[in-house]
Scaffold this motif. Structure first.
Motif, PDB file in Angstrom:
ATOM      1  N   ASP A 152      -2.902  13.064   4.337  1.00  0.00           N
ATOM      2  CA  ASP A 152      -3.425  13.130   2.971  1.00  0.00           C
ATOM      3  C   ASP A 152      -2.954  11.934   2.142  1.00  0.00           C
ATOM      4  O   ASP A 152      -2.450  12.080   1.027  1.00  0.00           O
ATOM      5  N   TYR A 153      -3.147  10.791   2.699  1.00  0.00           N
ATOM      6  CA  TYR A 153      -2.660   9.549   2.080  1.00  0.00           C
ATOM      7  C   TYR A 153      -3.337   9.298   0.732  1.00  0.00           C
ATOM      8  O   TYR A 153      -2.704   8.892  -0.237  1.00  0.00           O
ATOM      9  N   GLU A 154      -4.682   9.589   0.673  1.00  0.00           N
ATOM     10  CA  GLU A 154      -5.432   9.191  -0.533  1.00  0.00           C
ATOM     11  C   GLU A 154      -4.920   9.890  -1.772  1.00  0.00           C
ATOM     12  O   GLU A 154      -4.979   9.331  -2.861  1.00  0.00           O
ATOM     13  N   HIS A 155      -4.453  11.140  -1.598  1.00  0.00           N
ATOM     14  CA  HIS A 155      -4.063  11.887  -2.787  1.00  0.00           C
ATOM     15  C   HIS A 155      -2.610  11.704  -3.146  1.00  0.00           C
ATOM     16  O   HIS A 155      -2.134  12.279  -4.111  1.00  0.00           O
ATOM     17  N   SER A 156      -1.899  10.925  -2.358  1.00  0.00           N
ATOM     18  CA  SER A 156      -0.490  10.721  -2.654  1.00  0.00           C
ATOM     19  C   SER A 156      -0.362   9.594  -3.685  1.00  0.00           C
ATOM     20  O   SER A 156      -1.063   8.595  -3.604  1.00  0.00           O
ATOM     21  N   PRO A 206       0.808   6.304  -5.641  1.00  0.00           N
ATOM     22  CA  PRO A 206       1.422   5.044  -5.218  1.00  0.00           C
ATOM     23  C   PRO A 206       2.840   4.949  -5.767  1.00  0.00           C
ATOM     24  O   PRO A 206       3.158   5.541  -6.792  1.00  0.00           O
ATOM     25  N   ASP A 247       0.811  -1.218   0.000  1.00  0.00           N
ATOM     26  CA  ASP A 247       0.000   0.000   0.000  1.00  0.00           C
ATOM     27  C   ASP A 247       0.839   1.259   0.000  1.00  0.00           C
ATOM     28  O   ASP A 247       0.345   2.331   0.317  1.00  0.00           O
ATOM     29  N   LYS A 252      -1.921   5.718   6.502  1.00  0.00           N
ATOM     30  CA  LYS A 252      -3.230   5.475   5.903  1.00  0.00           C
ATOM     31  C   LYS A 252      -4.357   6.043   6.761  1.00  0.00           C
ATOM     32  O   LYS A 252      -5.380   6.456   6.265  1.00  0.00           O
ATOM     33  N   HIS A 253      -4.132   5.978   8.068  1.00  0.00           N
ATOM     34  CA  HIS A 253      -5.219   6.304   8.971  1.00  0.00           C
ATOM     35  C   HIS A 253      -5.393   7.802   9.142  1.00  0.00           C
ATOM     36  O   HIS A 253      -4.437   8.568   9.089  1.00  0.00           O
ATOM     37  N   ASP A 254      -6.653   8.204   9.372  1.00  0.00           N
ATOM     38  CA  ASP A 254      -6.992   9.614   9.522  1.00  0.00           C
ATOM     39  C   ASP A 254      -6.209  10.273  10.623  1.00  0.00           C
ATOM     40  O   ASP A 254      -5.875  11.456  10.538  1.00  0.00           O
ATOM     41  N   ARG A 311       2.707   4.659  -0.618  1.00  0.00           N
ATOM     42  CA  ARG A 311       2.516   5.844  -1.447  1.00  0.00           C
ATOM     43  C   ARG A 311       3.681   6.782  -1.221  1.00  0.00           C
ATOM     44  O   ARG A 311       4.479   6.581  -0.322  1.00  0.00           O
TER      45      ARG A 311
END
Lengths: 332, 383, 335
Positions: free
Chosen positions: B354-358, B360, B319, B347-349, B321
Motif C-alpha cells: 500500500d505504498y500509494e497511500h503512505s 511521504p 521516493d 513501490k512495486h505491486d 514514504r
C-alpha cells in the motif's frame, strides 16, 4: 645489481664507518683531559718520570702525529701495548677473542633455533593456550636481566644439580692436556659442550625472546596479507602457504631485528663472561677499564666495533638475498 | 535450478567488531548461468568484496559466514542445516554455526573448487602477488595446483598463458618480480592465473579499479577475448556502471549488504526499478548536457553495523514514504520477461504494501549533499 | 641519502600518518587491554616508590646539608628512619633468610621480611630504595635521548643534503659501537666510574640514534607529502607546515618508543651497576645487589632472587605499557 655487487658495496660503505669509529675512540682516549701518565705513576710524579713515560709511549708527540701513527699501526695490526699486561694489545685480543666468539655464535644459534619455531607455533595457533604461554615466555625473556638468568642457572644447574660446570669455557680445539676431564679430542669436544650450555642459554634468552616476538608478529601480518589470501583462493595448501609465502616474507623484518640485536648480544657477552668467569674479550675490556689501560680500552673497542660492523653487513646481505627488491631495482 | 552454474541464496556474512556486529552481507541472493557475465555493482562498503570471498569461503577471521547457501553446479559450497538467526538480538554477538553435512570440506574446496572451478581475480594486483617470488613461479604454482601438470609442463603453460593475456616478451617476464612490472602487467598476470586454471567461473573483484582508463580498456578487451574463446562465466564486481554496460549480460545492484535490484543489463539501464539504481544512473555526468550541479545522492551509505529500519535506502531515497521505514523489502520479482527483473522496493505491486497511500517522509535532500559527500561514480557514458 | 639500508628499514615506514587519537580515547582503549593495564599498575607503583625514595634519599639528603633544615631534623633517609630503619644501617645479622626460613646464619624474622644482605642491611628496604637509581637514570636518560634524538632527526630530515648525511653518519658511528662498550669506554676515559650523572648522560646519548631515525623518517615523509605543497601554495611557511604536521603525528610513536626504552634503560643501568659503575656503597641499587649476591651465592641463595625479580617486574611493566600504548597510538606497527 646482483648479490655479490651488493655485498661489495656494503663492505665499501663500511670503511668510512670503521674509520669514524677509529677516530672517535682515538679522540676519546687522547683528547680528553686527564693524564694517563698520572694514572700509571700515581699523583705528583716527578718530571723525569713523566718525560720518560711520555717518550716511551709516544705521548709527547703532537696529537695529529699520534693520530696518523695510530691509524698506520691499526692497518699493520698494531694496536699498541697494554699498560696493565705489558704485552701488545693485539696479542691479548687474539688470545681472548675466540671464547667470546664461541659464546656469541652459540647463543645466536640457540636463539634462532628456539625462537623461530616458537614464533611459528605462536602465530599458527594464535590465541590458543600454546600461544599465550609462548608470549609470556617471550615477554619474560626480553625483560629479565641476562646476568640474573646466569646467576639462577649457576645456582640451580651447577651448584644445585651439578649437571654443568659453573665457570669458564673450553675451546673445542684445545689441547686435551689442558682440559680437565678430557683425555682425547673427543673428550675435549664433550667438555666444550658442557661448559657452553649454561652461558649460551643465559646469553641467548634475550635474543630468543626478541626474535620470537617479532617472528610471531611478522608471521601474523604475513598470513593476513593479500597475497596469502590469493594463494589460498587458488587452492594452495595451507602448509605451502605458510612455508612458501608467509614464512619467507616474515623473515625480512626478523633479519633486521637480528642485526639490531648484535649490540645487546655483545653487551650481554660481557656480563655473562663476568658471571661465569670466562676470560674472553668482555672481561678483557673490563680489566682495561678498571685499570684505565687506555691502549687496551682503545684496542678492544675498535675490535668490538669492527666485528659489529661486519655482523651488520652480514645481516644486510642475508636480507638482500631474501628480498629481490633490494638487488633488482625497478625495471619499469 | 540445475541450469545455474552458481546460485547464491540468502548469503549472510558478519564481522564482529568493537562497535558491534557488522552485517557486511545480509541476505544476498543471485545466480550466474554458464557462460554469462554477471555484474555486481555497488558503492565502496556495500559488501561486494565480502560476497566474492564468501563464495570461496575465504572470509578472514574474525568474520564468518553465518547463513545462506551457495551452490556450484550440484555441489554445496556453503550450507547450513538450520535456518539463519534473525531479528535484533543478532547484533550482540556472532552466532556460532557449523556448516551442514552436505557442504564441501575445506580439503575438497581447496582441491576441487578453488582455482580449478572458480577463480578469483583480486583488486590490487601489486598486493595480491608475493613480492619475493617471481611472477612466473607464482603462475606456475597456481597451474601446478589446479591442473594436472608437472613442474616442467606447468612452466611451459605459464609462459603460454602470459602470452595469451597479451603480455609482451612472456618468456622474459616470467622471471621478473612483481615490483618490476607495471600495475597493468601485474593485473594481466592475475588474469593469466585465473584463466590458466580453466575455471567455469571467474570472479573478478574490481580488477580494473586501480588502473587508469586506457590500461583498463586494454584489459577489458583481453577479457572479452578470453570469454569468447573459453566461454567462461564471469562475476564482475565493480562500482563502474560504464564497465557494466560494456561487459555484462545481467546485473545485480548491492546496497548496504543487500541486493536491491537484479535484471538484464538493458532492463537495468532502460527500465530501472529501484530508486537507488535510478539515483546511481542519474549521478553519472553526461557529456551532452550542461547542468549547474551534479545530481549526487544525498547523504552517505550507512555502515552495516546499525542499518536503518525498514528499507536501508530510505534515508536517502527521494521516493521514500512512511511504509519504507516499517517494511524491509526482499529482492523479489517485480516484472517478468525473458529475464525476471527483481527489485527490493515496496513501490512495486509485488510487495502489496500500500505504498500509494503512505505519506511521504522527509529525507536528506540535495542541499545536504555538500556536507555529506558524494557517492562514487564512474564511467563517462551511459547506454 | 643515508647509505645504510638496514638503518632505513629499521625506521617506521613513512606511509599513512597514524590517526590523531584523543587522550580520552587512548585511555579508554588502554583500559580495555588487560595486560596494558597491568603494566600501568606496575609502572605507577614503581614510579611512586621511586619518587618517595628519591625525596628521601636525594632531596632530604641535599636539604640536610643546610643548617636551617638540619635543625629541623631533616637528613638523608629521614623518612625511612622514622618509619623503620635506614637502608644503609648495618644493624642486623648478616645474610639472614626471609621470614619463616632458616639458614646457617640464623632464623628469618619479621623485622626483615626478605632477609638481610652481606652487611646486615635490610633487603626489602634496599630493594625499595634501589628503585630510585634505576628509575631516575632510566627516565632522564630516555628523555635526553628522546629530546636530543628528535632534534637531530628533525634537523637532518628537514635540511637534507650534506647536513642530513653528516648527522646520520654520526648517528651510525654511534650505532656501530655496541652500546655497553661505548658507555664503559666513556666512563673510563672520563674517569667517572661512580658518577650517576655521567652514566645518565652516556645512556642518554646511546638512546639518540633510535629517536633520531624515528623523527627523521617522519619529517621526510611530511616534507614529501603533497599536502605540504598545497599548504604552502595557500601561503603558510614551509617550516610551519612541516612542524604542524610532524609534531602531532610523532608524539604517539615517540611516547611508545620512550616507554619501551625506559624498560631497556633499566636493564642497562642494572648491568652497569652490576659491573660496579655508577653507584658506590652505600647507595642501594638492584644491579649492585646482584653483584654482591653472586659472591655470596652459595651461602644465601635468597639474596640472588629479590633484586632480579624487582628488575624483571619493573621492565615487564614498562614493556606491557609500551605495547599497550603502541596499539592505540601507533597502530601501523604491529609488534
Amino acid at each position: 645489481m646482483g648479490l655479490t655487487r651488493y655485498a661489495i658495496r656494503r663492505l665499501l660503505q663500511a670503511v668510512p664507518v670503521v674509520l669514524g669509529l677509529l677516530t672517535v675512540t682515538f679522540v676519546l682516549a687522547n683528547a680528553i683531559p686527564g693524564n694517563p701518565v698520572e694514572v700509571m705513576l700515581g699523583p705528583s710524579p716527578s718530571l723525569e718520570e713523566v718525560a720518560r713515560i711520555e717518550a716511551r709511549y709516544g705521548l709527547d708527540r703532537p696529537l695529529a702525529e699520534r693520530y696518523v701513527n695510530y691509524l698506520a699501526g691499526v692497518l699493520r695490526g698494531d694496536l699498541g701495548t697494554s699498560l696493565y699486561f705489558e704485552v701488545p694489545v693485539a696479542r691479548k685480543i687474539a688470545e681472548r677473542l675466540p671464547k667470546t666468539l664461541l659464546l656469541v655464535v652459540a647463543s645466536y644459534a640457540f636463539a634462532l633455533l628456539t625462537a623461530i619455531p616458537l614464533g611459528i607455533v605462536s602465530a599458527t595457533r594464535r590465541n590458543t593456550a600454546t600461544d599465550h604461554v609462548a608470549r609470556v615466555v617471550s615477554l619474560l625473556g626480553v625483560s629479565t636481566p641476562s646476568f640474573w638468568i646466569a646467576l639462577l642457572l649457576v645456582l640451580i644447574f651447577a651448584h644445585g644439580l651439578g649437571w654443568f660446570p659453573a665457570t669458564d669455557l673450553v675451546l673445542p680445539w684445545a689441547d686435551p692436556a689442558t682440559v680437565d676431564g678430557a683425555a682425547t679430542s673427543l673428550g675435549v669436544l664433550g667438555q666444550s659442550a658442557r661448559h657452553l650450555v649454561l652461558p649460551t642459554v643465559a646469553l641467548g634468552t634475550l635474543q630468543m625472546a626478541s626474535i620470537a616476538r617479532i617472528e610471531r608478529a611478522e608471521l601474523l601480518s604475513a598470513l593476513s596479507a593479500d597475497y596469502v589470501t590469493h594463494a589460498r583462493a587458488y587452492g594452495v595448501s595451507e602448509r605451502r602457504v605458510l612455508t612458501r609465502h608467509a614464512f619467507r616474507n616474515a623473515q625480512l623484518p626478523v633479519i633486521t631485528v637480528i642485526g639490531l640485536q648484535l649490540s645487546s648480544a655483545v653487551a650481554g657477552a660481557v656480563l655473562i663472561e663476568v658471571v661465569f668467569a670466562i676470560n674472553g674479550m668482555g672481561t678483557l675490556v673490563l680489566t682495561g677499564i678498571y685499570n684505565l689501560d687506555y691502549p687496551l680500552i682503545l684496542g678492544t673497542t675498535v675490535v668490538f666495533g669492527t666485528v659489529f660492523v661486519l655482523g651488520t653487513i652480514l645481516t644486510d646481505v642475508a636480507y638482500a638475498w631474501l628480498d629481490p627488491r633490494i638487488t633488482y631495482g625497478e625495471a619499469g | 535450478m540445475s541450469e545455474h552454474l552458481l546460485s547464491v541464496d540468502d548469503l549472510r556474512t558478519y564481522f564482529p567488531t568493537d562497535r558491534g556486529v557488522v552485517r557486511a552481507v545480509d541476505g544476498v541472493s543471485f545466480d550466474v548461468r554458464p557462460g554469462e557475465v554477471v555484474g555486481l555493482v555497488g558503492e565502496s562498503g556495500a559488501g561486494k568484496s565480502v560476497v566474492a570471498r564468501s563464495l570461496l569461503r575465504l572470509v578472514d577471521d574474525p568474520g564468518r559466514i553465518v547463513g545462506g547457501e551457495v551452490r556450484f553446479r550440484d555441489r554445496t559450497l556453503v550450507g547450513f542445516d538450520d535456518p539463519p538467526p534473525d531479528g535484533p538480538d543478532v547484533s550482540d554477538s556472532l552466532p556460532d554455526r557449523e556448516f551442514s553435512d552436505a557442504t564441501l570440506s575445506a580439503a575438497r574446496m581447496r582441491a576441487d573448487v578453488r582455482g580449478n572451478e572458480i577463480a578469483l581475480v583480486f583488486q590490487d594486483p601489486t598486493e595480491s602477488l608475493n613480492p619475493v617470488v617471481s611472477v612466473g613461479a607464482q603462475l606456475r604454482e597456481v597451474l601446478e595446483t589446479n591442473r594436472d601438470l608437472d613442474r616442467a609442463a606447468a612452466r611451459e603453460e605459464a609462459v603460454a598463458m602470459l602470452r595469451a593475456v597479451d603480455i609482451p616478451e612472456p618468456a622474459a617476464r616470467y622471471d621478473d618480480y612483481p615490483h618490476q612490472l607495471s600495475r597493468g602487467l601485474c593485473q594481466r598476470v592475475l588474469l593469466a592465473m585465473a584463466v590458466g586454471c580453466e575455471p567455469s567461473l571467474i570472479v573478478a573483484d574490481e580488477p580494473t579499479t586501480a588502473l587508469d582508463v586506457t590500461i583498463e580498456a586494454g584489459i577489458l578487451e583481453t577479457v572479452r577475448d578470453l570469454q569468447a574463446r573459453y566461454d567462461t562465466a564471469f562475476l564482475w564486481i565493480t562500482h563502474d556502471l560504464g564497465v557494466v554496460a560494456d561487459l555484462c549480460d545481467r546485473v545485480a545492484v548491492m546496497y548496504c549488504g543487500e541486493v536491491v535490484e537484479q535484471a538484464s543489463v538493458e532492463d537495468l539501464f532502460y527500465d530501472t526499478k529501484h530508486p537507488y539504481t535510478r539515483a546511481l544512473l542519474d549521478a553519472i555526468p553526461r557529456p551532452d548536457r550542461t547542468v549547474d550541479r551534479f545530481d549526487v545522492i544525498p547523504g552517505t551509505m550507512p555502515e552495516a553495523v546499525d542499518p536503518p529500519s525498514g528499507c536501508r535506502f530510505h534515508p536517502r531515497c527521494p521516493d521514500a514514504r512512511a511504509v519504507c521505514t516499517e517494511v524491509t523489502p526482499d529482492c523479489r520479482v517485480v516484472a517478468d520477461g525473458e529475464q525476471p527483473h527483481r527489485s527490493a522496493c515496496v513501490k512495486h505491486d509485488a510487495f502489496d504494501a500500500d505504498y500509494e497511500h503512505s505519506p511521504p517522509i522527509d529525507v536528506a535532500d540535495a542541499t545536504d549533499a555538500d556536507e555529506a559527500g558524494e557517492t562514487e561514480q564512474g564511467g563517462p557514458d551511459d547506454r | 641519502m643515508a647509505g645504510n639500508p638496514r638503518a632505513e628499514r629499521a625506521e617506521a615506514a613513512p606511509g599513512s600518518d597514524s590517526p590523531r587519537v584523543g587522550w580520552r580515547a587512548t585511555l579508554a582503549t588502554l583500559g580495555r587491554d588487560r595486560s596494558a593495564l597491568a603494566g600501568l599498575v606496575v609502572v605507577a607503583t614503581v614510579l611512586a616508590v621511586a619518587t618517595v625514595a628519591f625525596v628521601d634519599a636525594v632531596v632530604f639528603g641535599f636539604l640536610g646539608e643546610f643548617g636551617f633544615f638540619a635543625s629541623l631534623g631533616v637528613e638523608q633517609y629521614w623518612l625511612a628512619k622514622t618509619v623503620w630503619i635506614s637502608p644503609t644501617a648495618e644493624v642486623a645479622p648478616e645474610l639472614l633468610p626471609p621470614v619463616g626460613l632458616e639458614n646457617a646464619f640464623g632464623q628469618g624474622r619479621l623485622a626483615h621480611p626478605l632477609g638481610t644482605d652481606d652487611r646486615g642491611r635490610d633487603v626489602l628496604l634496599r630493594l625499595l630504595y634501589g628503585s630510585r637509581v634505576a628509575v631516575q637514570v632510566a627516565l632522564v636518560a630516555t628523555l635526553v635521548g628522546a629530546v636530543g634524538g628528535s632534534a637531530v632527526g628533525a634537523v637532518a630530515g628537514y635540511y637534507g643534503g650534506w647536513v642530513d648525511d653528516a648527522l646520520m653518519r654520526g648517528v651510525e658511528v654511534l650505532y656501530a659501537i655496541p652500546f655497553l662498550i661505548l658507555v664503559l669506554a666513556l666512563l673510563a676515559v672520563l674517569q667517572a666510574r661512580d658518577s650517576l650523572l655521567v652514566v645518565t648522560a652516556t645512556v642518554g646519548v646511546v638512546n639518540v640514534p633510535e629517536f633520531a631515525r624515528l623523527i627523521r623518517s617522519r619529517v621526510l615523509a611530511v616534507r614529501e607529502a603533497t599536502y605540504v605543497e598545497a599548504a604552502r601554495a595557500a601561503g603558510r611557511s614551509h617550516l610551519g607546515v612541516v612542524w604542524h604536521h610532524v609534531v602531532p603525528n610523532s608524539l604517539g610513536p615517540v611516547v611508545v618508543q620512550g616507554t619501551v626504552r625506559v624498560g631497556t634503560a633499566i636493564l642497562v643501568i642494572a648491568a652497569l651497576s652490576f659491573l660496579g659503575f655508577g653507584v658506590s656503597e652505600p647507595t642501594p641499587s638492584w644491579g649492585a645487589m646482584l653483584a654482591t649476591a653472586r659472591d655470596v651465592m652459595l651461602q644465601n641463595l635468597w639474596f640472588s632472587l629479590w633484586p632480579g625479580l624487582a628488575i624483571l617486574v619493573t621492565v615487564v611493566g614498562f614493556t606491557l605499557l609500551g605495547d599497550g600504548l603502541r596499539d592505540t597510538l601507533d597502530p601501523r606497527r604491529s609488534q
